[in-house]
Design a protein around this motif. Structure first.
Motif, PDB file in Angstrom:
ATOM      1  N   ILE A  27       0.871  -1.174   0.000  1.00 57.12           N
ATOM      2  CA  ILE A  27       0.000   0.000   0.000  1.00 57.12           C
ATOM      3  C   ILE A  27       0.908   1.223   0.000  1.00 57.12           C
ATOM      4  O   ILE A  27       1.584   1.507   0.986  1.00 57.12           O
ATOM      5  CB  ILE A  27      -0.938   0.048   1.221  1.00 57.12           C
ATOM      6  N   ASP A  29       0.741   5.209  -1.838  1.00 55.28           N
ATOM      7  CA  ASP A  29       0.021   6.114  -2.718  1.00 55.28           C
ATOM      8  C   ASP A  29       0.923   6.854  -3.706  1.00 55.28           C
ATOM      9  O   ASP A  29       0.448   7.619  -4.527  1.00 55.28           O
ATOM     10  CB  ASP A  29      -0.848   7.096  -1.933  1.00 55.28           C
ATOM     11  N   ARG A  31       2.761   6.891  -6.987  1.00 58.23           N
ATOM     12  CA  ARG A  31       2.742   6.154  -8.263  1.00 58.23           C
ATOM     13  C   ARG A  31       4.156   5.872  -8.771  1.00 58.23           C
ATOM     14  O   ARG A  31       4.324   5.108  -9.706  1.00 58.23           O
ATOM     15  CB  ARG A  31       1.924   6.899  -9.298  1.00 58.23           C
ATOM     16  N   LYS A  34       5.416   2.655  -5.770  1.00 61.69           N
ATOM     17  CA  LYS A  34       4.706   1.377  -5.807  1.00 61.69           C
ATOM     18  C   LYS A  34       5.274   0.422  -6.863  1.00 61.69           C
ATOM     19  O   LYS A  34       5.551  -0.739  -6.545  1.00 61.69           O
ATOM     20  CB  LYS A  34       3.205   1.603  -6.012  1.00 61.69           C
ATOM     21  N   PHE A  53      -1.688  -1.541  -3.980  1.00 62.71           N
ATOM     22  CA  PHE A  53      -2.705  -0.500  -3.974  1.00 62.71           C
ATOM     23  C   PHE A  53      -2.101   0.882  -3.769  1.00 62.71           C
ATOM     24  O   PHE A  53      -1.140   1.032  -3.023  1.00 62.71           O
ATOM     25  CB  PHE A  53      -3.698  -0.752  -2.827  1.00 62.71           C
ATOM     26  N   THR A  54      -2.714   1.875  -4.416  1.00 65.63           N
ATOM     27  CA  THR A  54      -2.396   3.268  -4.130  1.00 65.63           C
ATOM     28  C   THR A  54      -3.457   3.862  -3.209  1.00 65.63           C
ATOM     29  O   THR A  54      -3.229   4.893  -2.596  1.00 65.63           O
ATOM     30  CB  THR A  54      -2.323   4.115  -5.421  1.00 65.63           C
ATOM     31  N   ASP A  55      -4.601   3.198  -3.096  1.00 65.68           N
ATOM     32  CA  ASP A  55      -5.702   3.684  -2.268  1.00 65.68           C
ATOM     33  C   ASP A  55      -5.870   2.777  -1.051  1.00 65.68           C
ATOM     34  O   ASP A  55      -6.129   1.581  -1.193  1.00 65.68           O
ATOM     35  CB  ASP A  55      -6.998   3.715  -3.085  1.00 65.68           C
ATOM     36  N   LYS A  56      -5.725   3.345   0.127  1.00 66.06           N
ATOM     37  CA  LYS A  56      -5.796   2.544   1.362  1.00 66.06           C
ATOM     38  C   LYS A  56      -7.178   1.946   1.588  1.00 66.06           C
ATOM     39  O   LYS A  56      -7.301   0.859   2.119  1.00 66.06           O
ATOM     40  CB  LYS A  56      -5.367   3.382   2.551  1.00 66.06           C
ATOM     41  N   VAL A  57      -8.237   2.640   1.171  1.00 64.79           N
ATOM     42  CA  VAL A  57      -9.596   2.125   1.354  1.00 64.79           C
ATOM     43  C   VAL A  57      -9.802   0.869   0.503  1.00 64.79           C
ATOM     44  O   VAL A  57     -10.331  -0.136   0.982  1.00 64.79           O
ATOM     45  CB  VAL A  57     -10.648   3.205   1.027  1.00 64.79           C
ATOM     46  N   ASP A  58      -9.351   0.908  -0.750  1.00 59.29           N
ATOM     47  CA  ASP A  58      -9.431  -0.281  -1.611  1.00 59.29           C
ATOM     48  C   ASP A  58      -8.621  -1.431  -1.016  1.00 59.29           C
ATOM     49  O   ASP A  58      -9.047  -2.583  -1.029  1.00 59.29           O
ATOM     50  CB  ASP A  58      -8.908   0.025  -3.017  1.00 59.29           C
ATOM     51  N   MET A  78       0.563   8.945   3.880  1.00 57.73           N
ATOM     52  CA  MET A  78      -0.618   8.974   3.026  1.00 57.73           C
ATOM     53  C   MET A  78      -1.588   9.958   3.663  1.00 57.73           C
ATOM     54  O   MET A  78      -1.307  10.509   4.719  1.00 57.73           O
ATOM     55  CB  MET A  78      -1.244   7.574   2.931  1.00 57.73           C
ATOM     56  N   ASP A  79      -2.742  10.149   3.028  1.00 59.67           N
ATOM     57  CA  ASP A  79      -3.701  11.075   3.633  1.00 59.67           C
ATOM     58  C   ASP A  79      -4.163  10.575   5.002  1.00 59.67           C
ATOM     59  O   ASP A  79      -4.579  11.344   5.845  1.00 59.67           O
ATOM     60  CB  ASP A  79      -4.883  11.359   2.711  1.00 59.67           C
TER      61      ASP A  79
END
Length: 136
Positions: A27, A29, A31, A34, A53-58, A78-79
């Motif tokens: 994980i 974010d 680009r 990764k 993943f670049t998106d932690k929620v995904d 990350m955010d």
């Protein structure tokens, strides 16, 4: 434990007691970072990339299908803090490796029982961290 480079370009970890492959998730974010970590994982035959993943929620949603993961390589900046993500996934991951750029991030990683690797990361440090964790 030592790594040996084979003719196919993959590093073989030398330990007869390790399972066939250690599952891992990335994980990050960034680009740019990764793909580098994906490349590092692909060079080590004992690592099997389950997701990147670049998106932690995904990524967190995907953990419902992964079950228990051996390695989580996690960007700390990350955010949402990578440390917070690590805390949320602690029951689903055996080893958490925090990737960051600042010394204070290392203190947070160690305080949360995570391995810390400093960016920019090189392959030798990446391989050494994996060997250290699985030899414990």
């Amino acid at each position: 434990m030592a790594g040996v480079l084979h003719t196919d370009g993959k590093i073989r970890l030398m330990n007869l007691l390790v399972p066939k492959a250690y599952s891992c998730v990335i994980i990050d974010d960034s680009r740019m970072s990764k793909p580098l970590f994906e490349n590092f994982v692909s060079q080590i035959d004992k690592l099997e990339l389950k997701g990147s993943f670049t998106d932690k929620v995904d990524a967190m949603a995907a953990f419902w299908t992964f079950g228990k993961i051996d390695f989580l390589f996690l960007d700390v900046q990350m955010d949402m803090s990578g440390i917070d993500v690590a805390r949320m996934l602690k029951n689903s991951v055996k080893y958490v490796v925090i990737l960051g750029t600042q010394g204070t991030q290392a203190i947070d990683a160690f305080a949360n029982k995570c391995k810390f690797l400093s960016k920019p990361l090189d392959f030798t440090n990446f391989l050494n961290a994996i060997e250290q964790l699985i030899s414990v």
